[in-house]
Every structure is written in C-alpha cells, then in structure tokens.
Design an enzyme around this catalytic site. Structure first.
Site, PDB file in Angstrom:
ATOM      1  N   HIS A  75     -18.571 -48.188  49.130  1.00  0.00           N
ATOM      2  CA  HIS A  75     -19.350 -49.153  49.896  1.00  0.00           C
ATOM      3  C   HIS A  75     -18.529 -49.653  51.084  1.00  0.00           C
ATOM      4  O   HIS A  75     -17.337 -49.939  50.935  1.00  0.00           O
ATOM      5  CB  HIS A  75     -19.697 -50.370  49.024  1.00  0.00           C
ATOM      6  N   ASP A 126       4.363 -38.238  59.299  1.00  0.00           N
ATOM      7  CA  ASP A 126       4.083 -37.683  60.623  1.00  0.00           C
ATOM      8  C   ASP A 126       5.161 -38.046  61.627  1.00  0.00           C
ATOM      9  O   ASP A 126       5.608 -37.202  62.404  1.00  0.00           O
ATOM     10  CB  ASP A 126       2.717 -38.178  61.111  1.00  0.00           C
TER      11      ASP A 126
END
Length: 157
Positions: A75, A126
């Site tokens: 949700h 990263d």
C-alpha cells in the site's frame, strides 16, 4: 498460517485494510555492507565521489518513499518519518545501516524500513564498487515493529 496476500482461490491481491483503524506504527530494519578495511576508510571520507554515507542516507529515504512503486502489493503510505543511521563498524568491517520508518495508518511500515535499508546499502555498494567489487550486502532484516493488530515484534539479537 494463512498468507494475507492471497485470496481463497490462491490469487495474489492487495490486502483490504479499509476496515482497520489508523494507529501509530513504526518499523526498524537493518542491512550490512561488508567490505575491506581500506574500502571502509574510503567510505568514511576519502571517496572520490564525495560523501558516501550522506548520499546513501538520502537514497534510503527516497527508497522508502517509493516502496509501493517497487513492491506490487504494498500500500502507498503517508510516511511521517524516515531516518537512516549509517555507522562504520570496524568489526564487520563495513557499514551497519539502520532505517526507521513511521506512519499513522491502517497498515505497517516494515516494507518501507526494509526498502530504505536495502537501497542505502545498494548505494554504498555503487559508490564504492570502483575500490572493491566483492563487497557483500547481507543481514537485511526487520529488527523491530510496533503498532497494528499484531502488536510489537523484536528480532532476536
């Protein structure tokens, strides 16, 4: 045990929370990025790309806000708070990431906290991958959740 994301016919569906009363809810999750001591030193301020931990903190917050876009049956929630702590831990060695998410709503924020911790860990990877490609992201887990019908959960240490 019945899984809530499947109906009686076994079809995936979004859980109907419309009958629940909104309550204060909080979830805390963690992730670990394990790396060499040299890479950890870069993460603490020597990386050419800049403030690794600061960028990862922002990425985690952004990840929490996009959780419903990433996980099909989640949700969308109005988040009241998302906070990340990225702490260098020489015993790993690496970065210990703790993410806290809060809302007042009809469903919990566990997925938002887990997404925040994971996205922050991926961002650390990263930004440091040029220095070390064999870093490991591990230990992604829910540490604690409060609120809602199921009450309080605390993971074993």
């Amino acid at each position: 045990m019945t899984l809530t994301h499947f109906d009686g016919a076994g079809q995936a569906h979004m859980v109907d929370v419309s009958g629940k009363e909104p309550t204060a809810r909080e979830a805390i999750a963690e992730a670990l990025v394990v790396m060499s001591p040299g890479t950890l030193a870069l993460a603490q301020g020597g990386a050419a790309k800049g403030d690794v931990l600061g960028v990862a903190r922002l990425a985690g917050i952004m990840g929490a806000k996009r959780t419903a876009d990433l996980i099909p049956l989640c949700h969308p929630l109005p988040l009241d708070k998302v906070a990340l702590d990225l702490a260098p831990d020489p015993t790993l060695p690496g970065i210990r990431i703790t993410a806290t998410a809060r809302t007042t709503g009809r469903t919990g924020v566990e997925m938002e906290a887990l997404t925040a911790a994971t996205v922050a860990a991926l961002t650390v990877y990263d930004m440091l991958k040029a220095a070390q490609k064999d870093m490991r992201i591990e230990g992604v887990r829910l540490l604690q959740k409060t609120g809602g019908k199921s009450g309080t959960f605390r993971a074993a240490p």
